[in-house]
Design a protein around this motif. Structure first.
Motif, mmCIF file in Angstrom:
data_model
loop_
_atom_site.group_PDB
_atom_site.id
_atom_site.type_symbol
_atom_site.label_atom_id
_atom_site.label_comp_id
_atom_site.label_asym_id
_atom_site.label_seq_id
_atom_site.Cartn_x
_atom_site.Cartn_y
_atom_site.Cartn_z
ATOM 1 N N LYS A 1 52.938 84.515 40.036
ATOM 2 C CA LYS A 1 52.044 83.573 40.676
ATOM 3 C C LYS A 1 50.932 83.746 41.562
ATOM 4 O O LYS A 1 51.417 84.649 42.416
ATOM 5 C CB LYS A 1 52.818 82.507 41.187
ATOM 6 N N ARG A 2 49.865 83.188 41.885
ATOM 7 C CA ARG A 2 48.950 83.439 43.014
ATOM 8 C C ARG A 2 47.937 82.480 43.093
ATOM 9 O O ARG A 2 47.948 81.312 42.506
ATOM 10 C CB ARG A 2 48.304 84.799 42.628
ATOM 11 N N ASN A 3 47.084 82.344 44.146
ATOM 12 C CA ASN A 3 46.043 81.408 44.426
ATOM 13 C C ASN A 3 44.791 82.249 44.824
ATOM 14 O O ASN A 3 44.862 82.331 46.113
ATOM 15 C CB ASN A 3 46.791 80.495 45.684
ATOM 16 N N ASP A 4 44.056 82.418 43.924
ATOM 17 C CA ASP A 4 42.816 83.158 44.197
ATOM 18 C C ASP A 4 41.929 82.233 45.136
ATOM 19 O O ASP A 4 41.137 83.057 45.927
ATOM 20 C CB ASP A 4 42.071 83.524 42.846
ATOM 21 N N HIS B 1 50.888 76.589 47.832
ATOM 22 C CA HIS B 1 51.600 76.368 46.282
ATOM 23 C C HIS B 1 50.658 77.712 45.828
ATOM 24 O O HIS B 1 49.378 77.914 46.021
ATOM 25 C CB HIS B 1 50.958 75.474 45.761
ATOM 26 N N GLU B 2 51.317 78.412 44.627
ATOM 27 C CA GLU B 2 50.658 79.231 44.104
ATOM 28 C C GLU B 2 50.841 78.830 42.615
ATOM 29 O O GLU B 2 51.566 78.050 42.179
ATOM 30 C CB GLU B 2 51.353 80.544 44.087
ATOM 31 N N TYR B 3 49.856 79.333 41.643
ATOM 32 C CA TYR B 3 49.864 78.956 40.417
ATOM 33 C C TYR B 3 50.131 79.955 39.294
ATOM 34 O O TYR B 3 49.831 81.179 39.473
ATOM 35 C CB TYR B 3 48.367 78.525 39.748
ATOM 36 N N ASP C 1 43.347 82.784 48.681
ATOM 37 C CA ASP C 1 43.137 84.317 49.124
ATOM 38 C C ASP C 1 41.529 84.283 49.451
ATOM 39 O O ASP C 1 41.400 84.982 50.531
ATOM 40 C CB ASP C 1 43.449 85.061 47.842
ATOM 41 N N ASP D 1 53.893 77.995 53.654
ATOM 42 C CA ASP D 1 53.815 78.548 52.268
ATOM 43 C C ASP D 1 53.038 77.655 51.360
ATOM 44 O O ASP D 1 53.395 76.702 50.916
ATOM 45 C CB ASP D 1 55.004 78.926 51.734
#
Length: 325
Positions: A40-43, A259-261, A46, A257
């Motif tokens: 999971k990440r959130n470009d 949310h990441e996807y 970032d 924190d």
């Protein structure tokens, strides 16, 4: 702004625009954008975090209210400059697709292509919408394909450097009311101080002030007019809070924190491809620019070369120094 002041600001402004334009490959190379992660990440966040850090922006938060993270939401932000795009993405924690004109794509095609892949931007043509129902249906379908739950809109319609708000446009508020979409207002003071294309200026180390409103739910109102009037009342109150209240003792915005996807496989591969391609293009542009500069200097005598180099370095250095003050 005088011609002398603009000339002084121009090199640092162009440098900041260069970094903004090539922000995707620059922050991918430094891995501030974690483009290779398969978890999971959130470009979008970032990217926004990296630019906020690059410009050394500090954000203070007025009031007790914070970003709404409950699901679908229309976020309304004040429109000041190009810096809005990354600052408001940061303030919404990458939870909202940016609604913007197609012109923005042609100004910043590299990062816009990335955000299109991430379904984090909704591009439209400016002008009168002939069939509003068809437009709303298209918007429903577009948002339905996005993995981010929110939509970020600038209800003033135009960028403005005035100390007061422009009149709010009703189009997207009608959309929110008809879809029972919660609305939150986010008013930030000082975004144009970070970077302003209108004055061709940039400043590092600026302190901004943000105010979040309560969440306004269309289902709580008997009519659109009542809904709009309450939005206007809260908009004015948030504006006054960010622009007029003293900031002594106001705490810095704390981002818990975010949310990441889980990016779908196709999105992951496309994002990897555009990121790697952008790195290649950046290297090519830098290499071509260096060769062009060398070829240009080669046409000059040694004394002239030294004068041009020293003049350019001095101009850039003085401009950067001024932008940090």
């Amino acid at each position: 702004m005088s011609a002398i002041s603009k000339a002084w600001s121009l090199p640092s402004f162009l440098f900041s625009v260069f970094v903004f334009y090539w922000s995707l490959p620059i922050f991918a190379i430094t891995y501030r954008i974690r483009f290779g992660n398969v978890v999971k990440r959130n470009d979008m966040l970032d990217w926004a975090k990296a630019l906020v850090a690059f410009f050394r922006v500090t954000i203070l938060k007025q009031g007790e209210l914070s970003l709404y993270r409950g699901g679908r939401c229309l976020y309304l932000c004040n429109h000041r400059s190009w810096a809005d795009f990354f600052i408001d993405t940061y303030l919404t924690e990458g939870r909202a697709a940016l609604m913007s004109r197609w012109l923005v794509y042609f100004v910043f095609p590299v990062f816009c292509t990335s955000v299109i892949i991430l379904r984090g931007i909704v591009l439209f043509k400016r002008g009168t919408i002939a069939d509003k129902e068809a437009f709303n249906a298209w918007l429903d379908a577009t948002l339905g394909k996005s993995i981010v739950p929110g939509l970020l809109v600038y209800p003033e319609g135009h960028r403005s450097l005035k100390p007061t708000s422009l009149p709010l446009k009703r189009g997207m508020l009608h959309f929110a009311y008809s879809r029972k979409l919660p609305v939150q207002l986010i008013i930030t003071r000082g975004k144009e101080q970070v970077m302003s294309e209108k004055t061709m200026s940039v400043r590092w180390g600026r302190t901004l002030v943000v105010t979040y409103s309560k969440v306004l739910k269309p289902s709580d109102y008997d009519s659109f007019d009542a809904f709009f009037n309450d939005i206007q009342t809260n908009w004015d109150a948030c504006w006054q809070s960010s622009y007029d209240k003293p900031t002594a003792g106001v705490p810095q915005l704390s981002m818990r924190d975010a949310h990441e996807y889980d990016y779908p496989r196709r999105m992951w591969w496309l994002q990897l491809a555009i990121t790697l391609l952008s790195i290649v293009l950046l290297v090519a542009v830098l290499g071509g620019t260096w060769m062009g500069v060398r070829a240009g200097l080669a046409t000059l005598g040694s004394v002239q070369q030294q004068a041009v180099v020293l003049g350019a370095v001095g101009w850039m250095g003085a401009s950067l120094l001024r932008s940090f003050l």
